[in-house]
Design a protein around this motif. Structure first.
Motif, PDB file in Angstrom:
ATOM      1  N   GLY A  61       0.804  -1.200   0.000  1.00 26.09           N
ATOM      2  CA  GLY A  61       0.000   0.000   0.000  1.00 26.09           C
ATOM      3  C   GLY A  61       0.845   1.262   0.000  1.00 26.09           C
ATOM      4  N   PHE A  62       1.985   1.236   0.737  1.00 30.57           N
ATOM      5  CA  PHE A  62       2.845   2.407   0.797  1.00 30.57           C
ATOM      6  C   PHE A  62       3.456   2.707  -0.573  1.00 30.57           C
ATOM      7  CE2 PHE A  62       2.935   0.667   5.161  1.00 30.57           C
ATOM      8  CZ  PHE A  62       2.428   1.772   5.831  1.00 30.57           C
ATOM      9  N   GLU A  63       3.876   1.653  -1.269  1.00 30.45           N
ATOM     10  CA  GLU A  63       4.427   1.840  -2.617  1.00 30.45           C
ATOM     11  C   GLU A  63       3.352   2.380  -3.561  1.00 30.45           C
ATOM     12  OE1 GLU A  63       6.700  -0.702  -6.156  1.00 30.45           O
ATOM     13  OE2 GLU A  63       6.175  -1.688  -4.260  1.00 30.45           O
ATOM     14  N   ALA A  64       2.118   1.870  -3.409  1.00 27.64           N
ATOM     15  CA  ALA A  64       1.017   2.328  -4.252  1.00 27.64           C
ATOM     16  C   ALA A  64       0.746   3.819  -4.049  1.00 27.64           C
ATOM     17  CB  ALA A  64      -0.242   1.518  -3.958  1.00 27.64           C
ATOM     18  N   LEU A  65       0.740   4.267  -2.788  1.00 25.17           N
ATOM     19  CA  LEU A  65       0.500   5.679  -2.504  1.00 25.17           C
ATOM     20  C   LEU A  65       1.581   6.560  -3.125  1.00 25.17           C
ATOM     21  CD1 LEU A  65      -0.616   5.494   1.233  1.00 25.17           C
ATOM     22  CD2 LEU A  65      -2.053   6.086  -0.736  1.00 25.17           C
ATOM     23  N   GLU A  66       2.822   6.093  -3.063  1.00 25.75           N
ATOM     24  CA  GLU A  66       3.919   6.854  -3.660  1.00 25.75           C
ATOM     25  C   GLU A  66       3.743   6.965  -5.175  1.00 25.75           C
ATOM     26  OE1 GLU A  66       8.821   6.774  -3.878  1.00 25.75           O
ATOM     27  OE2 GLU A  66       7.746   5.446  -2.499  1.00 25.75           O
ATOM     28  N   LEU A  67       3.336   5.866  -5.811  1.00 23.93           N
ATOM     29  CA  LEU A  67       3.116   5.892  -7.256  1.00 23.93           C
ATOM     30  C   LEU A  67       1.977   6.827  -7.639  1.00 23.93           C
ATOM     31  CD1 LEU A  67       3.506   2.080  -8.020  1.00 23.93           C
ATOM     32  CD2 LEU A  67       4.993   3.914  -8.870  1.00 23.93           C
ATOM     33  N   MET A  68       0.921   6.857  -6.819  1.00 20.50           N
ATOM     34  CA  MET A  68      -0.234   7.694  -7.134  1.00 20.50           C
ATOM     35  C   MET A  68       0.061   9.180  -6.967  1.00 20.50           C
ATOM     36  SD  MET A  68      -3.614   5.554  -5.935  1.00 20.50           S
ATOM     37  CE  MET A  68      -2.934   4.780  -4.473  1.00 20.50           C
ATOM     38  N   LEU A  69       1.129   9.501  -6.251  1.00 18.51           N
ATOM     39  CA  LEU A  69       1.554  10.899  -6.162  1.00 18.51           C
ATOM     40  C   LEU A  69       2.331  11.325  -7.400  1.00 18.51           C
ATOM     41  CD1 LEU A  69       2.708  11.124  -2.425  1.00 18.51           C
ATOM     42  CD2 LEU A  69       0.605  12.040  -3.431  1.00 18.51           C
ATOM     43  N   GLN A  70       2.822  10.339  -8.158  1.00 21.12           N
ATOM     44  CA  GLN A  70       3.673  10.623  -9.314  1.00 21.12           C
ATOM     45  C   GLN A  70       2.908  10.662 -10.628  1.00 21.12           C
ATOM     46  OE1 GLN A  70       6.734   7.615  -9.163  1.00 21.12           O
ATOM     47  NE2 GLN A  70       7.383   8.191  -7.094  1.00 21.12           N
ATOM     48  N   GLN A  71       1.801   9.919 -10.730  1.00 20.45           N
ATOM     49  CA  GLN A  71       1.074   9.855 -11.995  1.00 20.45           C
ATOM     50  C   GLN A  71      -0.394   9.552 -11.733  1.00 20.45           C
ATOM     51  OE1 GLN A  71       2.060   6.173 -14.365  1.00 20.45           O
ATOM     52  NE2 GLN A  71       3.548   5.868 -12.719  1.00 20.45           N
ATOM     53  N   ASP A  72      -1.192   9.740 -12.782  1.00 22.45           N
ATOM     54  CA  ASP A  72      -2.630   9.517 -12.680  1.00 22.45           C
ATOM     55  C   ASP A  72      -2.974   8.107 -13.150  1.00 22.45           C
ATOM     56  OD1 ASP A  72      -3.108  12.131 -11.799  1.00 22.45           O
ATOM     57  OD2 ASP A  72      -3.136  12.878 -13.870  1.00 22.45           O
ATOM     58  N   PHE A  73      -4.026   7.540 -12.541  1.00 22.69           N
ATOM     59  CA  PHE A  73      -4.452   6.175 -12.876  1.00 22.69           C
ATOM     60  C   PHE A  73      -5.930   6.164 -13.247  1.00 22.69           C
ATOM     61  CE2 PHE A  73      -0.677   5.498 -10.302  1.00 22.69           C
ATOM     62  CZ  PHE A  73      -0.002   4.526 -11.030  1.00 22.69           C
ATOM     63  N   ALA A  74      -6.252   5.365 -14.258  1.00 22.96           N
ATOM     64  CA  ALA A  74      -7.644   5.201 -14.676  1.00 22.96           C
ATOM     65  C   ALA A  74      -8.382   4.236 -13.771  1.00 22.96           C
ATOM     66  CB  ALA A  74      -7.707   4.708 -16.123  1.00 22.96           C
ATOM     67  N   LEU A  75      -7.637   3.369 -13.062  1.00 20.89           N
ATOM     68  CA  LEU A  75      -8.242   2.330 -12.221  1.00 20.89           C
ATOM     69  C   LEU A  75      -7.185   1.787 -11.286  1.00 20.89           C
ATOM     70  CD1 LEU A  75     -10.681   0.357 -11.678  1.00 20.89           C
ATOM     71  CD2 LEU A  75      -9.676  -1.131 -13.409  1.00 20.89           C
ATOM     72  N   ALA A  76      -7.606   1.375 -10.081  1.00 18.17           N
ATOM     73  CA  ALA A  76      -6.713   0.707  -9.138  1.00 18.17           C
ATOM     74  C   ALA A  76      -7.284  -0.660  -8.797  1.00 18.17           C
ATOM     75  CB  ALA A  76      -6.540   1.547  -7.866  1.00 18.17           C
ATOM     76  N   LEU A  77      -6.480  -1.706  -8.972  1.00 15.14           N
ATOM     77  CA  LEU A  77      -6.841  -3.071  -8.594  1.00 15.14           C
ATOM     78  C   LEU A  77      -6.118  -3.375  -7.286  1.00 15.14           C
ATOM     79  CD1 LEU A  77      -6.300  -4.727 -12.109  1.00 15.14           C
ATOM     80  CD2 LEU A  77      -8.465  -3.932 -11.120  1.00 15.14           C
TER      81      LEU A  77
END
Length: 241
Positions: A38-54
């Motif tokens: 989850g921590f890695e996911a949050l970091e990625l979401m600060l860097q780019q936009d996503f159409a969907l999260a699984l």
């Protein structure tokens, strides 16, 4: 024209599951971005936009529900659709918690990858439509900018009326020719325009209304106008609707 790839975030603490998701969902124009926590996911979401999260539900340190709640509490990630993936099928409360956390779907493992791909494709298409709308919006903004620049720098006066014959665009060319500033003209009905000669205004309003009502959408009119300094000039008006 180069189109940006659509990013799908896949979060699972088991690498083999991420590899399977990547293989099932990757296609031209779609990039599967993997996160092992989850921590890695949050970091990625600060860097780019996503159409969907699984999101896998059962993960150490931060489970999928906790990650979803953090996403919903952050402006940047609040509107990212979430599909939960879980191997726990027996506890209905967990499913309700998933939807309460903002999930659009809740799928059980082992996954039917055909069904998953079909659901993911819906969000990919929505993201592609948003990209296209953004592209069209930018093109329109550029075209309007060029038109405005032309009107501001042209020796002609360029003005625009809405369907109710109210002035909605007044360029610097108009200010130079008529002598009235934009702030004084925007929103005025054409019948109230101070540059029209009072006893000739009706003969100008009639063809303007006819442009909106009829099939012939172009006309050239010759009418006098009065500048802000009181001087009367003759003008040739090229009009289109």
């Amino acid at each position: 024209m180069q189109v940006d790839p659509i990013h799908i975030l896949a979060v699972d603490d088991i690498e083999e599951n991420l590899v399977a998701l990547d293989a099932a969902l990757r296609r031209p124009g779609v990039e599967i971005v993997r996160a092992r926590s989850g921590f890695e996911a949050l970091e990625l979401m600060l860097q780019q936009d996503f159409a969907l999260a699984l999101l896998d539900v059962q993960m150490p340190e931060m489970d999928g529900f906790e990650l979803a709640e953090l996403m919903r509490g952050t402006e940047r990630t609040r509107h990212v659709p979430i599909i939960f993936l879980t191997a726990v099928a027996t506890e209905e409360k967990r499913r309700f918690r998933g939807f309460e956390a903002g999930a659009v779907d809740y799928l059980l493992k082992p996954l039917d990858l055909t069904i998953l791909a079909s659901k993911v494709n819906v969000f990919v298409e929505l993201a592609a439509q948003r990209q296209e709308l953004a592209r069209q919006r930018d093109e329109i903004a550029m075209a309007l900018g060029r038109l405005r620049a032309h009107g501001d720098n042209s020796p002609l006066a360029v003005l625009e009326l809405d369907a109710a014959l109210r002035i909605c665009t007044w360029t610097q060319g108009g200010e130079r020719m008529f002598g009235y500033p934009e702030a004084a003209m925007i929103g005025l009905h054409l019948s109230e325009a101070p540059f029209l000669i009072a006893d000739e205004a009706a003969s100008f309003l009639t063809p303007m209304q006819a442009l909106l009502d009829g099939d012939d959408r172009r006309t050239v009119e010759e009418h006098r106008f009065r500048r802000a300094d009181g001087k009367v000039r003759h003008g040739e008006w090229h009009c289109s609707a």
